[in-house]
Write a protein that holds these residues in place. Structure first.
Motif, PDB file in Angstrom:
ATOM      1  N   ASP A  20       1.037  -1.191  -0.369  1.00 45.82           N
ATOM      2  CA  ASP A  20      -0.020  -0.511   0.346  1.00 45.82           C
ATOM      3  C   ASP A  20       0.690   0.907   0.095  1.00 45.82           C
ATOM      4  OD1 ASP A  20      -2.390  -1.625   0.081  1.00 45.82           O
ATOM      5  OD2 ASP A  20      -2.206  -0.870   1.837  1.00 45.82           O
TER       6      ASP A  20
ATOM      7  N   GLY B 271       1.098   4.207  -3.169  1.00 45.72           N
ATOM      8  CA  GLY B 271       1.224   5.368  -2.413  1.00 45.72           C
ATOM      9  C   GLY B 271       2.000   6.315  -2.905  1.00 45.72           C
ATOM     10  N   LEU B 272       3.254   6.046  -2.734  1.00 44.20           N
ATOM     11  CA  LEU B 272       4.331   6.680  -3.389  1.00 44.20           C
ATOM     12  C   LEU B 272       4.324   6.808  -5.257  1.00 44.20           C
ATOM     13  CD1 LEU B 272       7.177   5.508  -1.184  1.00 44.20           C
ATOM     14  CD2 LEU B 272       6.094   7.453  -1.462  1.00 44.20           C
TER      15      LEU B 272
ATOM     16  N   ARG C 281       1.323   6.883  -6.779  1.00 42.27           N
ATOM     17  CA  ARG C 281       0.284   7.980  -7.388  1.00 42.27           C
ATOM     18  C   ARG C 281       0.429   9.222  -7.155  1.00 42.27           C
ATOM     19  NH1 ARG C 281      -2.942   4.691  -3.768  1.00 42.27           N
ATOM     20  NH2 ARG C 281      -3.388   2.536  -4.332  1.00 42.27           N
ATOM     21  N   ALA C 282       1.191   9.234  -6.024  1.00 39.60           N
ATOM     22  CA  ALA C 282       2.486  10.895  -5.685  1.00 39.60           C
ATOM     23  C   ALA C 282       3.043  11.240  -6.921  1.00 39.60           C
ATOM     24  CB  ALA C 282       3.002  11.106  -5.056  1.00 39.60           C
TER      25      ALA C 282
ATOM     26  N   TYR D  68       2.293   9.982 -10.315  1.00 39.78           N
ATOM     27  CA  TYR D  68       1.789  10.214 -11.445  1.00 39.78           C
ATOM     28  C   TYR D  68       0.881  11.447 -11.449  1.00 39.78           C
ATOM     29  CZ  TYR D  68       0.896   5.615 -13.464  1.00 39.78           C
ATOM     30  OH  TYR D  68       1.402   4.408 -13.927  1.00 39.78           O
ATOM     31  N   ARG D  69       0.404  11.990 -10.070  1.00 46.51           N
ATOM     32  CA  ARG D  69      -0.297  13.301  -9.431  1.00 46.51           C
ATOM     33  C   ARG D  69       0.676  14.098  -9.985  1.00 46.51           C
ATOM     34  NH1 ARG D  69      -1.526  17.349  -9.472  1.00 46.51           N
ATOM     35  NH2 ARG D  69      -2.810  18.059  -7.921  1.00 46.51           N
TER      36      ARG D  69
ATOM     37  N   LEU E  92       1.781  14.575 -13.092  1.00 47.79           N
ATOM     38  CA  LEU E  92       1.734  14.986 -13.813  1.00 47.79           C
ATOM     39  C   LEU E  92       1.088  16.914 -14.719  1.00 47.79           C
ATOM     40  CD1 LEU E  92       0.760  11.550 -15.837  1.00 47.79           C
ATOM     41  CD2 LEU E  92       3.315  12.818 -15.749  1.00 47.79           C
TER      42      LEU E  92
ATOM     43  N   ARG F  41       9.345  12.026  -7.059  1.00 45.57           N
ATOM     44  CA  ARG F  41       8.842  10.789  -6.455  1.00 45.57           C
ATOM     45  C   ARG F  41       8.744   9.578  -7.449  1.00 45.57           C
ATOM     46  NH1 ARG F  41       2.885  14.520  -6.164  1.00 45.57           N
ATOM     47  NH2 ARG F  41       4.086  15.728  -4.291  1.00 45.57           N
TER      48      ARG F  41
ATOM     49  N   GLY G  52      -5.179   5.266 -15.493  1.00 42.69           N
ATOM     50  CA  GLY G  52      -4.770   6.259 -15.305  1.00 42.69           C
ATOM     51  C   GLY G  52      -3.309   5.438 -16.048  1.00 42.69           C
ATOM     52  N   ARG G  53      -3.499   4.074 -15.123  1.00 41.21           N
ATOM     53  CA  ARG G  53      -1.547   3.739 -15.194  1.00 41.21           C
ATOM     54  C   ARG G  53      -1.365   3.649 -17.110  1.00 41.21           C
ATOM     55  NH1 ARG G  53      -0.894   1.775 -10.407  1.00 41.21           N
ATOM     56  NH2 ARG G  53      -2.752   1.131  -9.414  1.00 41.21           N
TER      57      ARG G  53
ATOM     58  N   GLN H  71      -5.324  12.624 -15.079  1.00 44.48           N
ATOM     59  CA  GLN H  71      -6.134  12.454 -14.804  1.00 44.48           C
ATOM     60  C   GLN H  71      -6.797  13.153 -13.808  1.00 44.48           C
ATOM     61  OE1 GLN H  71      -8.330   8.707 -15.662  1.00 44.48           O
ATOM     62  NE2 GLN H  71      -6.646   8.968 -17.734  1.00 44.48           N
TER      63      GLN H  71
END
Lengths: 1105, 596
Positions: B47, B51-52, B54-55, B57-58, B60, B130, B223-224, B287
């Motif tokens: 998890d 989470g790291l 996803r951050a 991706y954020r 972008l 990240r 989103g991946r 996204q």
């Protein structure tokens, strides 16, 4: 017989009472023969300026042996020649000589003395006689303090203590930045406040009623302060509140003061308030750039501009003069519809004075009611205060209600008591506690609003703003102030301590003290929609937060003092202290409230848009544990030795490096007590002092020894599933830890000299010092390649302060009935960064301007030095442009910047040649916010029943970086600008030659000039000023009219002498909390639009009954 | 002292020792751990690693406080990829966002421009950091507990992180050229930017990722990134590196195998309708999400939020305004082909605004009205664009951007945030299939297969004709033949005859690329790649500022010169890269690009 005052002192800590060495505050020595005259009975009453009856005052008929002493009611009576002179002397007061002139009743008000060697001074867990202090300790003249009207006593310290500066704004209840002997750390330079023995670190102290304060001592060097080792690096301010009265009977005092304040200066003093005049600037800027002058507001003929009927968002192209040309009449007026914004008609103004619209007179009242008294077994002081101060800005107000109960019981050898204050504060509107940018608040919006914009729209019911093109992006500053009228912050504070003590013997006592500071803060803020703005908001929002601080300190001290034979005096102190503090903060916010009703402003699903609800909380915890000891010895009041050691552990530092040891010693030599000086009649006191000591600082945020991770719904969470409305959790490193953090240590050396001569009428205290802070705690910025987490806090370098401070006092008589005094204090320091560890030797300041960062901390320069290009005059013509190295945008009339040595040809690490380009490498240090010299002058005069006092403050050699020039010189965002741009901008003729070389102060008005506004020394000005801080006239009413009553009139900041062209050279430090803590000192002397100081007139009355 | 005194002294001392001891014995007294923070131990599991990731991706899009100046980083990169080209002005008013204004005007050495550049640099390297943080923790978890994360997820996480790392480095590379490439093995954050073979590093990461990832996204999350995303990026890198042979072998299979496809009509490329997002054409999109609990709406295309009409239903802010030059470029000739190709001297000779009346009978590529907001022409489903929607027409002309706007009926709007009408859940493309196809077409042209290139361009043009802006009151999208369009004569012709030579083909492909990808942050880099920037942009400056009708946005611009080939490295980052050796000699690890 001991005076009540002395009894009180011994009541707290039993100390031997010394024979006065310098107590002969006698100016009655020069006697002249008096002719025989009729003997009459003279009687009267002696009160202090605080309104207390003074017991134990010696009353002497000059030139005779006739004397008496005042009783507990301050009364005296004696027989004297009708033309004689009475001399009143008392320890701790200025002597007064008064001609009898046949009067049979002579009431006297005695003032506390300037140099009070006999005074007992609280210097850290104990008291010392002023004369026995060998460290650098300044006492504050409390009477002078009461001549100001700010909510916080901190704001009143300026000009009154050598080596202490206070930066503040005119915002009522605003932040104070108190600095003792310069700046010794990259973060947190606040002194430690010890209030009735309980430590406190904060920047406001508004909850503490200045009228409750009995004394303030400032411990300036390590030998004095290191008993508070752990947090004493920035000096210690010891504040004692009034503990008891001087009489067995309760004495009531009522002090009431009412005042009115206005800003010392407004933007209307130098910005345009006339729409047509302002247009001339726009016209020239476009014409000089070869562009057509916009005609949609002032008409298509720039030579004959006119103020239109309306400004509002019409079609964005055509002149806005006529509603009809767009098919509207005023009846079509509609406010607040996002799709009908062009129906918000605003009547154009011939010239709005935005300053006047927002700023004006603020009224204030300060009422104090107290009762105090003392008996053998009980001392008490109970006081109530109501303080209500309006800001000079509209809808801005600060209120305080406070109650204090100080009592102490003496039951045999057992003492017990408490000092407790309860205060409630409420602050509304104003500027809050700004973090540097003024453009977002009422100050900045004042500049951002052009004069053609009206205050109200066509309906007269809603605020207007610059919604048409060419009017910038400001908001109506009055609307901003109005929107905040029901918003604000409230503080509920309980601060104090309970203590108990036991006197084992006359020499040995034990005191335990449990101090606490409890603070509940609550904040509410409602933002209404702003449809009138150029960048409008059609959604309202509501935010509230609560925060509590719980801080306790438990100290236990064993005190032993004795005399061995006649000559040896020894006192030893051993102690222990534990401190814990924690805080918790919770915030909720919420948008789209369907009612704007004041009573509906809560976060409840049905009241607004439930989906916008947002809540979070944060907190912190830290602890300190300390052991300390101190020994003071003196031989025959001639030779003094003092040694201190303190050992502290801090939870904020590395597990293996959290303990620090802070030793100090000092020595004193009173030459005036030497046998060879006994025949000297000139000096009454000569004392030479030397001290050395180490103090610490650990005021970084808690928890920074370990690396922290976290996440935020809008910074790390991500809708990886492509749902459009559901984000999934994301994490990032939020800060890097450092488990070997150790104490920041300040090693300070002080050499001091105290002199008193001319029979005590002149005194001089002078101290020279050097303070080196090593292992400075800070977190220098990392390259972006490291990511955006907070960098680790490191022990990163060393800085040094060297300086001198002095205070010089004179006092004398005026005729038979008057006295005067002059106290001058001055300070000079030089701050220098000696070393920065790690890979580089500099780091930039904490806040960027819109054009980059203009503050640098680098080795060899002081903290917070200004950094930028060096402004080198104007390009006078094309030849001058050609002669200069490549500078983007160079043209006649624009600013020319200096090409610095940037190329290192011989590889010795030192640049020795210039390159062919003006670029970021040409930035150098262009100024410093640190003054060369600060001075305060306190003047006092008492003649009969009249008293006069004045305080003057001066600062010299400090510079101000006026960021506001971005706006009011360079018109970024189409803001209002300085009026003198029309007269002093560079002019260039058709041949490209500048025609006003020598008189031009600003670059040519040129819409296309994006180059002159680069960060440079153009923004830097001398910030020196001299200001009459206070001027007071008081009159003590004859007892026949009203006994024990004084009325007074006082003025503050009545005039200022300065060359600074901005609003007010007296700048507050911004509230800047970075990841390493409070770093406001890296951003001093930067004018970002501060709430100006107030010019205040007050009238008041002091009564005792 | 007497015995009695001594005993009292001792008893006093005893009291003190007692209380000291009492607190000291409480050994935990000085333990005060951070409050409300996580440590790495808590996250050392799947998890935490996810989470790291996803951050990463954020990042972008602009991702909040830590990542530098807020307007300079966006998924579309409109400031540095579009405003600096002939497609768009910064917009708004002259003084607004002086940094972007200076970027637009090639005044890249000013402090404001430097700040903007620094914001972008910081945000991109934060994305790199990240991505590397996810890889580092992944490796650590594997070392400590090899069974915690399955092999498939381990490969997936690493692969995704590598693609993201490559993307951020690619953006850095095409802006600054000379950059340092950071992997999870780097501990020195002050690496030199000289001599780094960035393209090789990019391709190495993308190749590895393509090997680790599968062709469908993990957990079905749209989103991946997938193995296809990795290869698609690899092809783009190869085109940027002018390795056309390599690009062909990487990109041809995409077309052959129909891995991706074009949306059925152009309105579906930039859309806020949830059902239409993440369609066949999306290779990688930010996204965006709105009304997701974020208090300021920052996930809802923060980086794009200025790029809406200033008036009308949006309220602010009127940035990223299309130029007259670009609108002219959408004109077509009698064959429905770009006028710019058939009339190179005349296509740009109209200075007057193309409002509905002016263009009523004029042949235009219909994509103009999915790209540009023009007066009296319907603006998606928001009603007609009006004069008053423009913030300052005298400054940057009369046009609004349209690709960044969501549809009124899409429900994509955010309920929170400063001027919430500018925030939406509409996904912003970072890489879409049409971009890939046109890169492939370029490679085909350079490799000499002109017909293959022509086929690709025709595919794109065919789609362009599939659906056009419809009138107010009817469906938003209508067939080009509907006859309800009164504001233009929409024409899209196909290249029916073979291109006669490579140069013609090159021009046609490049023209198509400009039209198809207008305002998408590619144009400036394309011009530079084609070595056309200096001539095209200086021509643009000459015509755009000459005519009053075109606005004065670029009136203060300096000529585009050789040094503008690369953006200057932010001066702050050069300063922060300094290291001093023991002798005190200071070395700039980052060296400035030439002539800055």
């Amino acid at each position: 017989m001991q005076s009540a005052l002395q009894r009180l002192h011994s009541f707290r800590t039993r100390r031997p009472c010394f024979r006065a060495a310098g107590m002969s505050l006698v100016f009655a020595l020069v006697l002249c023969g008096t002719a025989r005259a009729q003997q009459i009975e003279v009687s009267g009453r002696v009160t202090s300026t605080a309104g207390d009856f003074v017991e134990g005052v010696h009353v002497l008929v000059q030139g005779t042996d006739i004397r008496t002493t005042t009783d507990a009611q301050g009364s005296y009576s004696l027989t004297a020649p009708a033309d004689g002179v009475l001399v009143f002397t008392a320890i701790g007061y200025r002597a007064i000589a008064l001609g009898i002139a046949g009067r049979t009743i002579l009431d006297i008000v005695m003032e506390p003395a300037i140099a009070m060697l006999e005074q007992m001074v609280v210097t850290g867990y104990t008291e010392q006689r002023r004369a026995d202090i060998t460290g650098a300790v300044s006492s504050v003249d409390m009477e002078s303090i009461l001549n100001e009207s700010s909510a916080s006593v901190l704001q009143r310290l300026d000009a009154r203590v050598s080596g202490v500066t206070v930066d503040k704004s005119g915002n009522p209840g605003g932040r104070s930045t108190v600095r003792i002997r310069g700046i010794s750390s990259f973060q947190n330079n606040n002194p430690l406040y010890i209030i009735d023995g309980t430590p406190l670190e904060e920047s406001f102290l508004n909850w503490l009623n200045p009228n409750d304060i009995e004394s303030i001592q400032v411990l300036k060097d390590a030998s004095a302060a290191s008993i508070y080792g752990s947090r004493a690096t920035n000096g210690v301010v010891i504040i004692e509140t009034r503990k008891a009265g001087t009489t067995a009977e309760p004495r009531f005092t009522l002090d009431v003061k009412a005042g009115m304040a206005q800003p010392v200066r407004g933007y209307d003093a130098f910005l345009f308030t006339d729409a047509i005049q302002y247009h001339e600037v726009v016209k020239r800027a476009y014409e000089n750039a070869g562009l057509a002058v916009p005609g949609h507001i002032y008409g298509s003929d720039p030579e004959n501009p006119s103020v239109p009927g309306y400004i509002w968002p019409n079609d964005g192209v055509n002149q806005t003069n006529d509603l009809g040309q767009f098919g509207y009449t005023e009846d079509d007026y509609l406010w607040g519809d996002i799709n009908q914004q062009d129906r918000q008609f605003m009547p154009a103004s011939r010239g709005t004075n935005w300053w006047d619209a927002v700023f004006g007179t603020g009224y204030s009242v300060d009422a104090n009611l107290g009762v105090r008294g003392s008996t053998q077994s009980l001392g008490y002081n109970v006081s109530l205060n109501y303080f209500d101060q309006e800001g000079t800005a509209a809808y801005n107000r600060y209120q305080r209600g406070s109650a204090r109960v100080n009592t102490q019981f003496q039951i045999g050898k057992f003492r017990i008591g408490e000092n407790m204050a309860l205060a409630y504060e409420a602050a509304h509107g104003g500027m809050g506690d700004p973090e540097g940018f003024a453009e977002d608040n009422i100050m900045g919006k004042n500049i951002l609003s052009q004069p053609v914009i009206p205050v109200y729209d066509a309906s007269g019911e809603n605020f207007a703003s610059g919604k048409a093109i060419g009017l910038g992006v400001g908001s109506n500053p009055l609307r901003m102030a109005w929107a905040d009228k029901d918003d604000g912050i409230t503080n509920l504070r309980i601060f104090g301590n309970v203590f108990a003590g036991f006197d084992f013997t006359d020499d040995l006592s034990f005191t335990t003290r449990f101090g606490f500071s409890l603070l509940d803060q609550a904040f509410v803020n409602f933002d209404p929609i702003q449809p009138e703005d150029r960048e409008p908001t059609f959604q309202n929002g509501f935010t509230e937060w609560y925060q509590d601080f719980r801080d306790w300190t438990w100290s236990n001290v064993l005190n032993y003092s004795t005399r061995l034979g006649d000559a040896h005096a020894l006192s030893v102190l051993l102690g222990h202290e534990a401190n814990k503090n924690q805080n918790r903060f919770a915030q909720g916010s919420f948008n789209g409230l369907i009612t704007t009703d004041l009573d509906a402003r809560y976060i409840q699903d049905a009241i607004g848009d439930a989906g916008t609800k947002n809540v979070f909380s944060v907190g912190g915890k830290s602890a300190l544990l300390s052991y300390f000891g101190k020994a003071d010895y003196n031989f025959a009041e001639r030779y003094y030795l003092s040694a201190t050691v303190r050992r502290d552990g801090s939870s904020r530092l590395g597990p293996n490096s959290r303990w620090g040891t802070f030793p100090a010693f000092s020595a004193g030599w009173r030459l005036s007590q030497e046998p060879f000086m006994q025949d000297n009649t000139f000096f009454t006191n000569i004392m030479l002092r030397f001290g050395y000591g180490v103090t610490g600082n650990q005021s970084i945020p808690a928890g920074r020894t370990v690396t922290q991770l976290g996440g935020d719904v809008q910074e790390t969470f991500y809708d990886i599933g492509g749902t459009n409305n559901q984000v999934q959790v994301g994490y990032r490193q939020t800060s890097l830890g450092n488990d070997s953090l150790q104490w920041e240590e300040n090693k300070s050396m002080n050499l001091g000299l105290d002199l008193e001569f001319f029979g005590g009428t002149v005194s001089l205290i002078i101290d020279a010092y050097q303070r080196n802070t090593d292992n400075l705690l800070f977190d220098p910025q990392q390259p972006a390649t490291a990511g955006q987490q907070d960098p680790p806090i490191l022990n990163v370098g060393e800085m040094r302060n060297r300086g001198v401070d002095f205070s010089l006092g004179f006092q004398g008589r005026v005729g038979n009935t008057g006295t005067w005094r002059v106290a001058l204090n001055g300070a000079h320091y030089r701050n220098e960064i000696i070393r920065i560890d790690g890979v580089s030797n500099f780091f930039f300041g904490p806040i960027d301007t819109r054009f980059g960062n203009q503050v640098i901390n680098q080795v060899g320069d002081p903290v917070g030095a200004f950094y930028g290009l060096e402004w080198d005059g104007f390009f006078e013509n094309d030849a001058a442009v050609a002669a200069h190295v490549t500078q983007d945008g160079a043209a006649p009339g624009r600013l020319r910047f200096k090409n610095q040595l940037t190329v290192d040809t011989n590889d010795d690490g030192v640049p020795d040649e210039v390159d062919g380009l003006i670029n970021a490498e040409d930035r150098v240090v262009i100024g410093s916010p640190h003054p060369d010299f600060t001075a305060g002058l306190d003047l006092g005069l008492n003649i009969g029943s009249w008293d006069f006092a004045a305080t003057v403050f001066g600062t010299f050699g400090n510079e101000i970086f006026d960021v506001q020039k971005e706006f009011y010189v360079f018109r970024l965002f189409e803001t209002n600008v300085r009026k003198d741009l029309l007269d002093f901008s560079a002019e260039v003729d058709a041949d490209g030659n500048m025609t006003n070389v020598g008189t031009a102060k600003y670059p040519r008005l040129d819409q296309n000039d994006a180059f002159s506004r680069q960060l440079s020394s153009f923004y830097v000005e001398d910030g020196s000023y001299v200001r009459l801080r206070t001027l007071t006239v008081g009159y003590t009413l004859p007892p026949s009219v009203m006994p024990g009553t004084r009325i007074f009139l006082q003025g503050e900041n009545l005039f200022t002498i300065t060359g600074y062209s901005g609003l007010d050279p007296s700048l507050p430090a911004a509230n800047i909390n970075a990841s390493s803590g409070d770093v406001r000192d890296q951003y001093r002397g930067v004018d970002r639009g501060a709430y100006p100081s107030n010019r205040v007139l007050s009238f008041g009355i002091n009564t005792t009954f | 002292m007497t015995v009695r005194q001594w005993s009292r002294l001792l008893s006093g001392a005893a009291v003190l020792i007692f209380v000291c001891g009492a607190t000291y014995a409480c050994k935990d007294f000085l333990e005060a751990p951070p409050q409300g923070a996580l440590d790495e131990g808590t996250l050392a599991n799947q998890d935490g690693v996810e989470g790291l990731l996803r951050a990463a991706y954020r990042s972008l899009d602009w991702n909040g406080g830590g990542a530098g100046f807020e307007w300079s980083h966006s998924a579309s990169n409109w400031v540095f990829g579009s405003v600096t080209s002939d497609d768009a002005h910064k917009g708004s008013t002259q003084g607004d966002q002086a940094g972007a204004q200076d970027i637009q005007n090639y005044n890249w050495a000013t402090g404001e421009a430097d700040d903007y550049l620094n914001g972008r640099w910081q945000a991109l390297y934060d994305g790199v950091a990240r991505a590397n943080a996810a890889i580092t923790l992944l490796n650590k978890v594997f070392e400590e507990d090899p069974d915690e994360i399955s092999q498939a997820d381990r490969d997936g996480i690493r692969g995704e992180a590598l693609v993201l790392r490559a993307h951020f480095h690619f953006e850095l590379w095409r802006m600054w050229g000379n950059i340092a490439y950071y992997t999870e093995h780097d501990t020195d954050t002050r690496k030199s930017n000289r001599g780094e073979a960035v393209a090789d590093s990019l391709i190495k990461d993308l190749d590895e990722a393509a090997g680790l990832l599968t062709s469908s996204p993990r957990y079905g999350d749209p989103g991946r990134v997938t193995s296809n995303t990795a290869l698609a990026f690899k092809g783009k890198v190869q085109v940027y590196a002018e390795d056309y042979a390599g690009a062909l072998s990487t990109l041809r299979p995409f077309r052959t195998n129909n891995v991706y496809g074009l949306e059925s009509d152009f309105s579906q490329v930039y859309t806020g309708f949830p059902a239409l997002e993440n369609g066949a054409e999306t290779i990688l999109a930010y996204q965006a999400s709105a009304n997701d609990g974020a208090p300021d709406g920052n996930n809802a295309n923060y980086g794009e939020r200025l790029n809406f009409p200033n008036g009308g239903p949006f309220g602010c802010c009127g940035f990223h305004q299309p130029t007259q030059n670009m609108v002219n470029y959408f004109r077509v000739d009698a064959n429905g082909l770009p006028l710019a190709l058939s009339d190179p001297a005349g296509w740009n000779n109209v200075d007057a605004e193309w409002d509905a009346a002016a263009s009523a009978a004029v042949a235009f590529d219909p994509r103009v009205d999915w790209t540009v907001g023009r007066d009296d022409v319907p603006y998606k489903d928001w009603g007609v664009h009006e004069v008053g929607w423009i913030r300052d027409v005298t400054h940057a002309g009369p046009y609004s951007p349209k690709k960044s706007a969501y549809e009124s009926a899409s429900g994509a709007v955010s309920n929170v945030g400063w001027v919430n009408t500018q925030l939406s859940s509409m996904n912003m493309h970072i890489y879409r299939y049409a971009d890939l196809l046109l890169l492939l077409a370029e490679a085909e042209v350079e490799a000499g297969d002109l017909d293959a290139a022509r086929a690709i361009v025709n595919d794109i043009r065919t789609r362009a004709a599939a659906g056009v802006q419809g009138p107010v009151g009817g469906p938003m999208v209508v067939p080009i033949t509907s006859g309800t369009v009164t504001w233009a004569d929409y024409q899209v012709g196909l290249y029916t005859t073979p291109w006669t030579n490579q140069a013609t083909a090159r021009e046609a492909v490049r023209a198509e690329r400009r039209i198809e990808l207008a305002l998408e942050g590619e144009r400036f880099f394309d011009l530079r790649r084609w070595r056309a920037a200096e001539s095209v942009l200086n021509d643009f400056l000459a015509t755009e500022t000459a005519a009053a009708g075109r606005g004065i946005a670029t009136a203060g611009a300096q000529a585009f010169s050789a040094r503008h080939a690369l953006y200057p490295i932010p001066s702050l980052q050069i300063e922060l890269s300094k290291v001093a050796d023991e002798a005190g000699n200071v070395e700039n690890r980052l060296q400035q690009n030439p002539d800055w």
